[in-house]
Design an enzyme around this catalytic site. Structure first.
Site, PDB file in Angstrom:
ATOM      1  N   ASP A  90       6.043  -2.008  -0.377  1.00  8.00           N
ATOM      2  CA  ASP A  90       5.420  -1.400  -1.692  1.00  8.00           C
ATOM      3  C   ASP A  90       5.811  -1.789  -3.279  1.00  8.00           C
ATOM      4  OD1 ASP A  90       4.212   0.504  -0.029  1.00  8.00           O
ATOM      5  OD2 ASP A  90       6.124   1.654   0.061  1.00  8.00           O
ATOM      6  N   LYS A 122       1.589   0.467  -4.358  1.00  8.48           N
ATOM      7  CA  LYS A 122       0.429   1.589  -5.033  1.00  8.48           C
ATOM      8  C   LYS A 122       1.086   2.041  -6.521  1.00  8.48           C
ATOM      9  CE  LYS A 122       0.013   4.499  -1.028  1.00  8.48           C
ATOM     10  NZ  LYS A 122      -0.612   4.174  -0.012  1.00  8.48           N
ATOM     11  N   MET A 149       8.259  11.592  -8.351  1.00  5.88           N
ATOM     12  CA  MET A 149       6.857  11.228  -9.276  1.00  5.88           C
ATOM     13  C   MET A 149       6.533  12.456 -10.164  1.00  5.88           C
ATOM     14  SD  MET A 149       4.796   9.871  -5.880  1.00  5.88           S
ATOM     15  CE  MET A 149       5.832  10.768  -4.525  1.00  5.88           C
TER      16      MET A 149
HETATM   17  N1  SAH Z   1      10.567   7.150  -0.074  1.00  4.95           N
HETATM   18  C1  SAH Z   1      11.124   6.905  -1.424  1.00  4.95           C
HETATM   19  C2  SAH Z   1      10.127   7.780  -2.599  1.00  4.95           C
HETATM   20  C3  SAH Z   1       8.865   7.317  -2.407  1.00  4.95           C
HETATM   21  S1  SAH Z   1       7.775   8.236  -3.881  1.00  4.95           S
HETATM   22  C4  SAH Z   1      12.431   7.396  -1.686  1.00  4.95           C
HETATM   23  O1  SAH Z   1      13.075   8.245  -0.479  1.00  4.95           O
HETATM   24  O2  SAH Z   1      13.142   7.435  -2.500  1.00  4.95           O
HETATM   25  C5  SAH Z   1       8.079   7.274  -5.301  1.00  4.95           C
HETATM   26  C6  SAH Z   1       8.889   8.153  -6.259  1.00  4.95           C
HETATM   27  O3  SAH Z   1      10.401   7.997  -5.868  1.00  4.95           O
HETATM   28  C7  SAH Z   1       9.029   7.286  -7.719  1.00  4.95           C
HETATM   29  O4  SAH Z   1       8.059   7.805  -8.347  1.00  4.95           O
HETATM   30  C8  SAH Z   1      10.205   8.124  -8.286  1.00  4.95           C
HETATM   31  O5  SAH Z   1       9.909   9.270  -8.343  1.00  4.95           O
HETATM   32  C9  SAH Z   1      11.403   8.118  -6.925  1.00  4.95           C
HETATM   33  N2  SAH Z   1      12.179   6.910  -7.181  1.00  4.95           N
HETATM   34  C10 SAH Z   1      11.758   5.736  -6.144  1.00  4.95           C
HETATM   35  N3  SAH Z   1      13.043   4.892  -6.752  1.00  4.95           N
HETATM   36  C11 SAH Z   1      13.752   5.406  -7.634  1.00  4.95           C
HETATM   37  C12 SAH Z   1      14.396   4.969  -8.215  1.00  4.95           C
HETATM   38  N4  SAH Z   1      15.349   3.683  -8.383  1.00  4.95           N
HETATM   39  N5  SAH Z   1      15.046   5.684  -9.591  1.00  4.95           N
HETATM   40  C13 SAH Z   1      14.620   6.889  -9.571  1.00  4.95           C
HETATM   41  N6  SAH Z   1      13.594   7.393  -8.923  1.00  4.95           N
HETATM   42  C14 SAH Z   1      13.213   6.726  -7.932  1.00  4.95           C
END
Ligand code: SAH
Length: 464
Positions: A249, A271, A384
């Site tokens: 991703d 995405k 998000m």
């Molecule tokens: N599966 C992922 C989430 C995917 S949805 C998980 O478990 O973290 C994507 C969202 O995750 C982003 O829009 C943000 O809100 C959050 N996210 C992912 N990586 C991040 C990071 N390093 N710091 C802050 N938010 C993060």
């Protein structure tokens, strides 16, 4: 990267060096490991150089370098340890169109010589852009301790066997064979019977691999964590090491992608927010297609694949196609973000539950959900959530939430560019707009950074 590492073909080429002292000796010791023709120019030389010349290891001309001497060389070393002389000889070489290294003078050099770990034909070159020779030496010592001296002979014997090994199908089968040779059968044979035992061991190993049933394709759903490669699990690392295909991703950091096998096929199906994306069906099809061809597929998702990752759709696709799969859990963004502010997700006396919400689904949030969330002491991790900040604020205040409720937004959690915005429900949308966060961000509703964490050199807003 200011210097690009390459391995130069020098067999039969000339390498010219001007100088006869300590610096020249050090470089010559390295250069004599190559199959290049080495020409040394110096009026006075150390006895070692005399000896090497008499042994035919290099050609010695007992005078200072003159115009025309460097012509046709692949490389030139200015090693007179004298600024004026080095600059003169370097000038001659440059005029002849030859790549120049001035010993101990990074600025005037067109190339630099790395620290080298020599397990010929396995060669490791270590460079620090001239910044930390001590570090390069330490890494070299570390690698030398780790790479057995038998590695050289094993690689040489292996190289001669490559054609025979082509009896195995290209790809995983061949790689498994070589891994088995270098890490098991080869060293064992070498230990037990020395170099002569290695050949029969290779024959036996090949026979064994040729008669093995082929491994089936498989999909590993791997959580890549929030971005810091050190927050990958050991299992995730191993899956990346073994992958034939990696489907990843947008949020996967490039440091993590670097860890995948060089030969792995890397497919970006990123995405971006509400923007253009690879349709989920296409991703499902890719997973199935590659696994059916026998590939070990890693489906790499940021954080934990079970959190807002559309994992179930991909699992259903695998199941429908009869493709086996397993999940490697990862550290979800909420865990990394809460660590970044020194807080707990749950706390005795404050909140016994925590909600993971996605900003995407907020519009369909039932009214009773808002009412529950608006109660004091509630904590939610909103994924998000940047674009829906104003919507969330409006709903919560409408349902009676205290405007002073703490909100913390953590951008790029666990990454070097992590930023923390500490604000309140009242000022969330304006503060967020002002902060211009472009990286992934996690919003905590009902959590403020712990006081000590506030002392971090992050972007901070005082709580009103
Ligand atoms: N599966 C992922 C989430 C995917 S949805 C998980 O478990 O973290 C994507 C969202 O995750 C982003 O829009 C943000 O809100 C959050 N996210 C992912 N990586 C991040 C990071 N390093 N710091 C802050 N938010 C993060």
């Amino acid at each position: 990267m200011q210097h690009f590492p390459i391995f130069l073909a020098v067999q039969g080429q000339r390498i010219t060096l001007s100088g006869g002292g300590e610096a020249a000796l050090a470089k010559l010791r390295l250069l004599m490991k190559t199959e290049a023709r080495i020409d040394v120019f110096a009026a006075a030389v150390a006895p070692e150089i005399e000896t090497w010349a008499s042994e035919g290891k290099l050609t010695l001309t007992r005078r200072t370098l003159a115009s025309g001497d460097v012509d046709g060389s692949a490389l030139f070393y200015a090693a007179d340890e004298d600024e004026a002389e080095d600059s003169r000889t370097a000038g001659l070489a440059r005029a002849a169109g030859v790549l120049v290294n001035v010993v101990d003078n990074l600025h005037d050099s067109q190339f630099i010589t790395p620290a080298i770990v020599d397990r010929d034909p396995v060669t490791v070159a270590i460079g620090t852009e001239g910044a930390a020779p001590v570090l390069a030496r330490a890494i070299k010592a570390d690698l030398e301790a780790r790479l057995p001296v038998t590695l050289g002979p094993l690689a040489r014997i292996g190289k001669a066997f490559r054609k025979v090994a082509e009896a195995l199908p290209f790809g995983r089968a061949r790689r498994d064979f070589w891994a088995d040779y270098y890490f098991n059968a080869g060293p064992r044979a070498m230990d037990e019977g020395g170099e002569t035992a290695v050949h029969p061991a290779l024959d036996a190993l090949l026979n064994d691999h040729l008669t093995r049933p082929q491994r089936d394709g498989h999909v590993a759903f791997v959580g890549a964590g929030p971005g810091d490669p050190e927050l990958l699990t050991l299992k995730a690392r191993r899956a990346l090491d073994e992958a034939d295909v990696v489907i990843y991703d947008r949020l996967i950091s490039k440091e993590i992608l670097e860890l995948a096998r060089r030969e792995a096929l890397m497919l970006d199906v990123g995405k971006e927010g509400f923007g253009p994306s690879t349709p989920q069906e296409v991703i499902n099809d890719l997973l199935v297609e590659h696994a059916r061809k026998g590939a070990q597929v890693v489906r790499l998702k940021s954080g934990d694949s079970t959190v807002f990752g559309r994992l179930d759709e991909e699992i259903d696709a695998c199941d429908a196609a009869g493709v086996t799969w397993h999940i490697v859990p990862g550290i979800t963004a909420a865990s990394a973000a809460v660590a970044g502010i020194g807080q707990s997700l749950t706390k005795r006396g404050r909140n016994a539950s925590v909600r993971f919400l996605t900003g995407h689904d907020m519009k369909g949030f039932a009214d009773h959900d808002w009412a529950t969330l608006a109660r004091p002491g509630e904590v939610a991790a909103i994924y998000m959530g940047k674009k829906s900040a104003r919507f969330i604020q409006g709903r919560l205040i409408m349902h009676g939430a205290d405007r002073a409720t703490a909100i913390t937004v953590i951008e790029n959690a666990s990454r070097p560019d992590q930023r923390i915005l500490s604000t309140t429900l009242d000022t969330l949308p304006t503060d967020l707009a002002e902060a211009e966060m472009t990286g992934p961000a996690l919003t905590f509703y009902g959590l403020a950074p712990r006081a000590a964490a506030l002392a971090l050199p992050e972007m901070q807003k005082e709580l009103a």
